[in-house]
Design an enzyme around this catalytic site. Structure first.
Site, PDB file in Angstrom:
ATOM      1  N   GLU A 165       0.920  -1.315  -0.055  1.00 54.56           N
ATOM      2  CA  GLU A 165       0.210   0.603   0.192  1.00 54.56           C
ATOM      3  C   GLU A 165       0.474   1.144   0.084  1.00 54.56           C
ATOM      4  O   GLU A 165       1.656   1.200   1.088  1.00 54.56           O
ATOM      5  CB  GLU A 165      -0.958   0.624   1.154  1.00 54.56           C
TER       6      GLU A 165
ATOM      7  N   CYS B 277      -3.292  -1.102  15.643  1.00 57.42           N
ATOM      8  CA  CYS B 277      -2.562  -1.121  13.799  1.00 57.42           C
ATOM      9  C   CYS B 277      -2.910  -2.155  12.705  1.00 57.42           C
ATOM     10  O   CYS B 277      -3.008  -3.091  12.713  1.00 57.42           O
ATOM     11  CB  CYS B 277      -1.238  -0.450  13.885  1.00 57.42           C
TER      12      CYS B 277
ATOM     13  N   LEU C 238       5.168   7.639  19.745  1.00 58.73           N
ATOM     14  CA  LEU C 238       5.824   6.946  21.233  1.00 58.73           C
ATOM     15  C   LEU C 238       4.210   6.629  21.771  1.00 58.73           C
ATOM     16  O   LEU C 238       3.980   5.467  21.984  1.00 58.73           O
ATOM     17  CB  LEU C 238       5.927   8.572  21.893  1.00 58.73           C
TER      18      LEU C 238
ATOM     19  N   CYS D 118      -2.441   3.944   6.988  1.00 60.72           N
ATOM     20  CA  CYS D 118      -1.556   2.941   5.690  1.00 60.72           C
ATOM     21  C   CYS D 118      -2.363   1.524   6.687  1.00 60.72           C
ATOM     22  O   CYS D 118      -2.240   0.562   7.671  1.00 60.72           O
ATOM     23  CB  CYS D 118      -0.336   3.769   5.908  1.00 60.72           C
TER      24      CYS D 118
HETATM   25  N1  SAH Z   1       5.575   1.344  12.219  1.00 64.41           N
HETATM   26  C1  SAH Z   1       5.876   2.735  11.438  1.00 64.41           C
HETATM   27  C2  SAH Z   1       5.381   3.181  10.710  1.00 64.41           C
HETATM   28  C3  SAH Z   1       4.574   3.150   9.870  1.00 64.41           C
HETATM   29  S1  SAH Z   1       3.068   3.761  11.130  1.00 64.41           S
HETATM   30  C4  SAH Z   1       5.302   3.274  13.566  1.00 64.41           C
HETATM   31  O1  SAH Z   1       4.581   2.178  14.097  1.00 64.41           O
HETATM   32  O2  SAH Z   1       6.100   4.624  13.497  1.00 64.41           O
HETATM   33  C5  SAH Z   1       2.386   5.150  10.942  1.00 64.41           C
HETATM   34  C6  SAH Z   1       2.238   5.465  11.823  1.00 64.41           C
HETATM   35  O3  SAH Z   1       0.532   4.968  11.384  1.00 64.41           O
HETATM   36  C7  SAH Z   1       1.854   5.659  13.342  1.00 64.41           C
HETATM   37  O4  SAH Z   1       2.014   6.625  14.115  1.00 64.41           O
HETATM   38  C8  SAH Z   1       1.277   4.815  13.525  1.00 64.41           C
HETATM   39  O5  SAH Z   1       0.934   4.919  14.935  1.00 64.41           O
HETATM   40  C9  SAH Z   1      -0.065   4.900  13.238  1.00 64.41           C
HETATM   41  N2  SAH Z   1      -1.473   3.883  12.531  1.00 64.41           N
HETATM   42  C10 SAH Z   1      -1.086   2.935  13.080  1.00 64.41           C
HETATM   43  N3  SAH Z   1      -2.342   2.107  13.312  1.00 64.41           N
HETATM   44  C11 SAH Z   1      -3.371   3.076  14.083  1.00 64.41           C
HETATM   45  C12 SAH Z   1      -4.260   3.862  13.423  1.00 64.41           C
HETATM   46  N4  SAH Z   1      -5.612   2.853  13.071  1.00 64.41           N
HETATM   47  N5  SAH Z   1      -5.012   5.416  13.730  1.00 64.41           N
HETATM   48  C13 SAH Z   1      -4.467   6.043  13.270  1.00 64.41           C
HETATM   49  N6  SAH Z   1      -3.203   5.613  12.966  1.00 64.41           N
HETATM   50  C14 SAH Z   1      -2.497   4.969  12.961  1.00 64.41           C
HETATM   51 FE1  SF4 Z   2       3.093  -0.993  15.222  1.00 68.46          FE
HETATM   52 FE2  SF4 Z   2       3.866   0.382  13.231  1.00 68.46          FE
HETATM   53 FE3  SF4 Z   2       4.292  -1.907  12.450  1.00 68.46          FE
HETATM   54 FE4  SF4 Z   2       1.591  -0.393  12.593  1.00 68.46          FE
HETATM   55  S1  SF4 Z   2       3.354  -0.670  11.211  1.00 68.46           S
HETATM   56  S2  SF4 Z   2       2.800  -2.788  13.747  1.00 68.46           S
HETATM   57  S3  SF4 Z   2       1.999   0.695  14.310  1.00 68.46           S
HETATM   58  S4  SF4 Z   2       4.864  -0.415  14.221  1.00 68.46           S
END
Ligand code: SAH
Ligand code: SF4
Length: 376
Positions: free
Chosen positions: A114, A141, A235, A353
């Site tokens: 994606e 997520c 965080l 995403c």
């Molecule tokens: N793995 C990395 C980058 C990809 S996730 C990370 O976690 O930083 C990118 C962002 O999308 C992260 O800040 C994550 O917290 C956010 N994210 C994931 N699931 C989400 C959801 N259901 N609603 C809003 N933000 C979400």
């Molecule tokens: Fe957590 Fe980022 Fe991986 Fe989703 S993509 S599981 S927010 S680390």
């Protein structure tokens, strides 16, 4: 002790492109620098100036196969036709009312990735994936819920940016590693792609953002790479216990150590660190959480980006109501913490995403809400 480079992965496209051991699959040309392409062109028995043409056709003219490069001699093109450039196939495209476009791209092994293109008047931002799935397992997520499948290669990351650039017929100005996957769990390909984004596609180093949940040791190593990318750290909680309950991988990385590593990153690179904080109603959006967060970041030139939770099917977290979100932001601001709220752009559904991909397989037909195809 000399810093360990996190970019040294013998399986990366760059290494394979330079010296291809027997039985390796043919390396894609996408991601090759001018120097690497020059070497390759010479190895092919062609004059060095062809490398500049090749570079331009790959990065600017959207060549998908050597056969497309009409300035090359036909006999050579035909002889080298099976050498891949490294472009994906469009699997699905959906556009929201404000112009945000989501793409599902099919890789050569059939895996679906994606990517999102987010246009504003003066910017075109691409949200790229770094892995298929993710091993970090964050509870809120969609990608994390699906588990880890594999790393993306350098060319597979760059392909996403070129796809968006070509679709919008406009230069990409910003790239954020906020799609599927944890970039610092795949550092070799991510760092190599980030360099190529800068040197081959022309995106400013500071306009490349690496978003990470944090993996012990990797933020320090990222600083050593001198990439000058923007660091965003997910965080999501102001203390270790709460963080571990929503971000399981945090168990191996004490929050104080994470913040210390971020302070070092800021000191060594001169870049302000962004902290992403997803707001989950009744979980981490209390006044106490806000106080604790302000305390944790006290004296740190950091920026907090509040992300209102976007509901996914697998869990029943809720997004706080708008007043609570505003109050949380205001209270941080009152304590001199630089703060903003991430606007959910064009994302009536499947906002984060990984969600579009996760939902495409389901029989709900939610994808259509983006308003159909606008293929060029
Ligand atoms: N793995 C990395 C980058 C990809 S996730 C990370 O976690 O930083 C990118 C962002 O999308 C992260 O800040 C994550 O917290 C956010 N994210 C994931 N699931 C989400 C959801 N259901 N609603 C809003 N933000 C979400
Ligand atoms: Fe957590 Fe980022 Fe991986 Fe989703 S993509 S599981 S927010 S680390």
């Amino acid at each position: 002790m000399a810093p360990v480079s996190i970019a040294s992965n013998p399986q990366s496209d760059a290494d394979i492109l330079q010296s291809r051991p027997d039985r390796q699959p043919l390396p894609p040309l996408l991601g090759g620098s001018i120097a690497e392409l020059t070497q390759w062109v010479k190895d092919q028995g062609q004059p060095a100036y062809r490398a500049k043409q090749l570079h331009q056709w790959i990065y600017e003219r959207g060549a998908r196969s050597l056969m497309d490069i009409t300035v090359f001699p036909k006999t050579w093109r035909e002889a080298a036709a099976e050498i891949p450039i490294g472009r994906s196939e469009l699997h699905h495209r959906s556009e929201s009312r404000d112009g945000t476009v989501k793409f599902l791209l099919k890789m050569t092994d059939g895996q679906i990735v994606e990517t999102v293109g987010i246009p504003t008047r003066d910017r075109l931002t691409v949200c790229v994936s770094s892995q298929v799935g993710c091993a970090m397992g964050c509870d809120f997520c969609a990608t994390g819920k699906g588990g880890f499948v594999r790393n993306l290669s350098r060319s597979e990351i760059l392909d996403q940016v070129l796809t968006v650039q070509e679709d919008f017929d406009r230069r990409v100005s910003n790239v954020v590693f906020m799609g599927m996957g944890e970039p610092l769990h795949n550092p070799a390909a991510v760092l190599s792609a980030a360099r190529s984004l800068n040197q081959d596609i022309g995106i400013g180093k500071r306009y490349i953002t690496i978003s990470t949940v944090g993996i012990p040791g990797r933020i320090r190593q990222l600083a050593n790479e001198r990439l000058q990318a923007t660091l965003a750290v997910s965080l999501h909680a102001p203390n270790q216990a709460l963080r571990e309950s929503i971000v399981p991988s945090a168990a191996s990385y004490p929050i104080e150590e994470l913040i210390e590593d971020c302070r070092d990153y800021a000191a060594e690179t001169g870049r302000r660190v962004t902290f992403e904080y997803i707001l989950l109603a009744g979980v981490n959006d209390s006044y106490e959480c806000m106080e604790e967060l302000a305390e944790l970041l006290h004296g740190f030139q950091a920026h907090v980006n509040l992300i209102p939770y976007n509901p996914i099917d697998e869990v029943d977290y809720k997004r706080p109501d708008p007043t609570r979100i505003r109050d949380f932001m205001q209270a941080l601001d009152d304590r001199n913490v630089a703060v903003s709220i991430r606007r959910t752009r064009g994302l009536e559904s499947d906002a984060a995403c990984g969600q579009l991909r996760a939902n495409l397989g389901k029989p709900t037909g939610r994808v259509g809400r983006f308003g159909g195809d606008r293929r060029r």
